[in-house]
Motif scaffolding. Structure first.
Motif, PDB file in Angstrom:
ATOM      1  N   LEU A  34       0.809  -1.215   0.000  1.00 25.77           N
ATOM      2  CA  LEU A  34       0.000   0.000   0.000  1.00 25.77           C
ATOM      3  C   LEU A  34       0.843   1.265   0.000  1.00 25.77           C
ATOM      4  CD1 LEU A  34      -2.637  -1.164   2.615  1.00 25.77           C
ATOM      5  CD2 LEU A  34      -2.860  -1.147   0.113  1.00 25.77           C
ATOM      6  N   MET A  35       1.903   1.274   0.772  1.00 23.31           N
ATOM      7  CA  MET A  35       2.695   2.490   0.909  1.00 23.31           C
ATOM      8  C   MET A  35       4.000   2.193   1.629  1.00 23.31           C
ATOM      9  SD  MET A  35       0.518   4.321   3.978  1.00 23.31           S
ATOM     10  CE  MET A  35       1.832   5.345   4.601  1.00 23.31           C
ATOM     11  N   MET A  36       4.892   3.163   1.574  1.00 19.65           N
ATOM     12  CA  MET A  36       6.122   3.133   2.355  1.00 19.65           C
ATOM     13  C   MET A  36       6.185   4.456   3.109  1.00 19.65           C
ATOM     14  SD  MET A  36       9.271   4.555   2.487  1.00 19.65           S
ATOM     15  CE  MET A  36      10.725   4.197   3.434  1.00 19.65           C
ATOM     16  N   ALA A  37       6.503   4.382   4.362  1.00 17.44           N
ATOM     17  CA  ALA A  37       6.638   5.589   5.174  1.00 17.44           C
ATOM     18  C   ALA A  37       7.763   5.343   6.175  1.00 17.44           C
ATOM     19  CB  ALA A  37       5.320   5.909   5.884  1.00 17.44           C
ATOM     20  N   TRP A  38       7.926   6.251   7.096  1.00 18.14           N
ATOM     21  CA  TRP A  38       8.992   6.155   8.090  1.00 18.14           C
ATOM     22  C   TRP A  38       8.396   6.058   9.482  1.00 18.14           C
ATOM     23  CZ3 TRP A  38      13.898   5.659   6.362  1.00 18.14           C
ATOM     24  CH2 TRP A  38      14.143   6.026   5.032  1.00 18.14           C
ATOM     25  N   MET A  39       9.088   5.354  10.349  1.00 16.40           N
ATOM     26  CA  MET A  39       8.712   5.283  11.757  1.00 16.40           C
ATOM     27  C   MET A  39       9.921   5.659  12.597  1.00 16.40           C
ATOM     28  SD  MET A  39       6.542   1.766  12.153  1.00 16.40           S
ATOM     29  CE  MET A  39       4.765   1.889  12.225  1.00 16.40           C
ATOM     30  N   ASN A  40       9.647   6.280  13.730  1.00 13.54           N
ATOM     31  CA  ASN A  40      10.685   6.466  14.743  1.00 13.54           C
ATOM     32  C   ASN A  40      10.275   5.601  15.942  1.00 13.54           C
ATOM     33  OD1 ASN A  40       8.646   7.922  15.959  1.00 13.54           O
ATOM     34  ND2 ASN A  40       9.705   9.880  15.923  1.00 13.54           N
ATOM     35  N   LYS A  41      11.032   5.663  17.009  1.00 10.11           N
ATOM     36  CA  LYS A  41      10.722   4.819  18.166  1.00 10.11           C
ATOM     37  C   LYS A  41       9.328   5.104  18.710  1.00 10.11           C
ATOM     38  CE  LYS A  41      15.465   3.939  19.571  1.00 10.11           C
ATOM     39  NZ  LYS A  41      16.509   4.088  20.589  1.00 10.11           N
ATOM     40  N   GLU A  42       8.970   6.376  18.788  1.00 14.12           N
ATOM     41  CA  GLU A  42       7.663   6.736  19.348  1.00 14.12           C
ATOM     42  C   GLU A  42       6.521   6.226  18.461  1.00 14.12           C
ATOM     43  OE1 GLU A  42       5.256  10.602  21.141  1.00 14.12           O
ATOM     44  OE2 GLU A  42       7.145  10.920  20.086  1.00 14.12           O
ATOM     45  N   GLY A  51      -2.766  -0.226  18.373  1.00 20.80           N
ATOM     46  CA  GLY A  51      -3.329  -1.060  17.326  1.00 20.80           C
ATOM     47  C   GLY A  51      -3.668  -0.297  16.061  1.00 20.80           C
ATOM     48  N   ARG A  52      -3.421   0.997  16.051  1.00 20.50           N
ATOM     49  CA  ARG A  52      -3.579   1.844  14.871  1.00 20.50           C
ATOM     50  C   ARG A  52      -2.189   2.274  14.427  1.00 20.50           C
ATOM     51  NH1 ARG A  52      -8.648   4.919  14.212  1.00 20.50           N
ATOM     52  NH2 ARG A  52     -10.201   3.264  14.270  1.00 20.50           N
ATOM     53  N   VAL A  53      -1.932   2.184  13.115  1.00 19.70           N
ATOM     54  CA  VAL A  53      -0.575   2.452  12.633  1.00 19.70           C
ATOM     55  C   VAL A  53      -0.281   3.947  12.670  1.00 19.70           C
ATOM     56  CG1 VAL A  53       1.059   2.113  10.755  1.00 19.70           C
ATOM     57  CG2 VAL A  53      -0.673   0.375  11.218  1.00 19.70           C
ATOM     58  N   CYS A  54       0.893   4.248  13.189  1.00 18.54           N
ATOM     59  CA  CYS A  54       1.378   5.611  13.342  1.00 18.54           C
ATOM     60  C   CYS A  54       2.755   5.696  12.687  1.00 18.54           C
ATOM     61  CB  CYS A  54       1.478   5.937  14.829  1.00 18.54           C
ATOM     62  SG  CYS A  54       1.955   7.621  15.212  1.00 18.54           S
ATOM     63  N   TYR A  55       3.002   6.770  11.962  1.00 24.01           N
ATOM     64  CA  TYR A  55       4.272   6.967  11.272  1.00 24.01           C
ATOM     65  C   TYR A  55       4.900   8.281  11.734  1.00 24.01           C
ATOM     66  CZ  TYR A  55       2.358   3.465   8.053  1.00 24.01           C
ATOM     67  OH  TYR A  55       1.830   2.327   7.496  1.00 24.01           O
ATOM     68  N   TRP A  56       6.085   8.570  11.213  1.00 24.41           N
ATOM     69  CA  TRP A  56       6.736   9.859  11.423  1.00 24.41           C
ATOM     70  C   TRP A  56       6.679  10.610  10.103  1.00 24.41           C
ATOM     71  CZ3 TRP A  56       8.107  13.098  15.036  1.00 24.41           C
ATOM     72  CH2 TRP A  56       8.929  14.163  14.711  1.00 24.41           C
ATOM     73  N   SER A  57       6.114  11.804  10.109  1.00 22.01           N
ATOM     74  CA  SER A  57       6.047  12.641   8.914  1.00 22.01           C
ATOM     75  C   SER A  57       7.302  13.495   8.854  1.00 22.01           C
ATOM     76  CB  SER A  57       4.811  13.540   8.953  1.00 22.01           C
ATOM     77  OG  SER A  57       4.868  14.493   7.916  1.00 22.01           O
ATOM     78  N   ARG A  58       8.117  13.235   7.825  1.00 27.15           N
ATOM     79  CA  ARG A  58       9.338  14.026   7.667  1.00 27.15           C
ATOM     80  C   ARG A  58       9.009  15.458   7.268  1.00 27.15           C
ATOM     81  NH1 ARG A  58      12.791  10.890   3.516  1.00 27.15           N
ATOM     82  NH2 ARG A  58      10.737  10.800   2.566  1.00 27.15           N
ATOM     83  N   SER A  59       7.960  15.663   6.486  1.00 27.97           N
ATOM     84  CA  SER A  59       7.617  17.021   6.054  1.00 27.97           C
ATOM     85  C   SER A  59       7.064  17.855   7.206  1.00 27.97           C
ATOM     86  CB  SER A  59       6.618  16.984   4.891  1.00 27.97           C
ATOM     87  OG  SER A  59       5.419  16.345   5.290  1.00 27.97           O
ATOM     88  N   ARG A  60       6.292  17.251   8.085  1.00 24.89           N
ATOM     89  CA  ARG A  60       5.712  17.976   9.223  1.00 24.89           C
ATOM     90  C   ARG A  60       6.591  17.909  10.470  1.00 24.89           C
ATOM     91  NH1 ARG A  60       0.792  14.500   8.969  1.00 24.89           N
ATOM     92  NH2 ARG A  60       0.454  14.552   6.754  1.00 24.89           N
ATOM     93  N   GLN A  61       7.569  16.975  10.447  1.00 24.30           N
ATOM     94  CA  GLN A  61       8.412  16.745  11.627  1.00 24.30           C
ATOM     95  C   GLN A  61       7.550  16.456  12.857  1.00 24.30           C
ATOM     96  OE1 GLN A  61      12.143  16.764  11.868  1.00 24.30           O
ATOM     97  NE2 GLN A  61      11.487  16.120   9.843  1.00 24.30           N
ATOM     98  N   ALA A  62       6.604  15.526  12.663  1.00 16.37           N
ATOM     99  CA  ALA A  62       5.687  15.185  13.747  1.00 16.37           C
ATOM    100  C   ALA A  62       5.161  13.769  13.549  1.00 16.37           C
ATOM    101  CB  ALA A  62       4.517  16.167  13.766  1.00 16.37           C
ATOM    102  N   LEU A  63       4.661  13.186  14.637  1.00 16.93           N
ATOM    103  CA  LEU A  63       3.996  11.895  14.511  1.00 16.93           C
ATOM    104  C   LEU A  63       2.776  12.043  13.612  1.00 16.93           C
ATOM    105  CD1 LEU A  63       4.092  10.434  18.111  1.00 16.93           C
ATOM    106  CD2 LEU A  63       5.342   9.624  16.111  1.00 16.93           C
ATOM    107  N   TRP A  64       2.491  10.999  12.865  1.00 21.25           N
ATOM    108  CA  TRP A  64       1.388  11.025  11.915  1.00 21.25           C
ATOM    109  C   TRP A  64       0.597   9.738  12.082  1.00 21.25           C
ATOM    110  CZ3 TRP A  64       2.876   8.917   6.562  1.00 21.25           C
ATOM    111  CH2 TRP A  64       1.751   8.759   5.761  1.00 21.25           C
ATOM    112  N   LYS A  65      -0.527   9.846  12.767  1.00 24.83           N
ATOM    113  CA  LYS A  65      -1.402   8.696  12.907  1.00 24.83           C
ATOM    114  C   LYS A  65      -2.169   8.564  11.594  1.00 24.83           C
ATOM    115  CE  LYS A  65      -3.731   7.546  16.726  1.00 24.83           C
ATOM    116  NZ  LYS A  65      -4.774   7.652  17.767  1.00 24.83           N
ATOM    117  N   LYS A  66      -1.879   7.513  10.840  1.00 25.16           N
ATOM    118  CA  LYS A  66      -2.476   7.320   9.516  1.00 25.16           C
ATOM    119  C   LYS A  66      -3.995   7.428   9.621  1.00 25.16           C
ATOM    120  CE  LYS A  66      -2.533   6.042   5.165  1.00 25.16           C
ATOM    121  NZ  LYS A  66      -2.409   7.064   4.184  1.00 25.16           N
TER     122      LYS A  66
END
Length: 136
Positions: A34-42, A51-66
């Motif tokens: 479906l996609m490729m994104a980035w994750m950090n430890k948090e 149980g909901r996937v969360c990523y790191w948004s490099r453009s926003r420099q913030a956590l991004w709950k999909k």
């Protein structure tokens, strides 16, 4: 998962210089990527605990709950680590489309041997309906 087990898991992963690790999202039922994104430890911690996937948004420099703004969220089915421990495969139940373009997958352009590009999937939801007038 206990804090000790989580800390052990996170310390075993190979994050890049920015503290990120690539995460590939795959539909658990259909098997399509479906996609490729980035994750950090948090992001990994929040994904495992909620149980909901969360990523790191490099453009926003913030956590991004999909799906936080679009409603197109991903429920975690399994989180799998590759042999080098430097990439994560996130098997998900995709609710709606995964791509900000309104397609099911971010991987929708096929390149032929002669270099021609062909879009191989259609827009399922108009991005304006996903995000209003916000840039995607």
């Amino acid at each position: 998962m206990s804090k000790t087990k989580l800390d052990t898991l996170l310390s075993s992963l190979k994050f890049n210089d920015q503290g990120l690790i690539p995460a590939i999202a795959q539909d658990n039922t259909k098997g399509d990527i479906l996609m490729m994104a980035w994750m950090n430890k948090e992001a990994i911690e929040k994904t495992l605990s909620s149980g909901r996937v969360c990523y790191w948004s490099r453009s926003r420099q913030a956590l991004w709950k999909k799906g936080e703004t679009s409603g197109q969220h991903q429920d975690l089915v399994d989180l799998i680590i590759d042999c080098d421990r430097d990439t994560i495969l996130v098997k998900v139940k995709q609710n709606g489309v995964a791509c900000h373009t309104g397609r099911r997958s971010c991987f929708y352009t096929s390149v032929s041997e002669n270099g021609d590009c062909t879009e191989i999937s259609n827009v399922e939801i108009d991005p304006k309906d996903l995000y209003g007038n916000k840039p995607s």
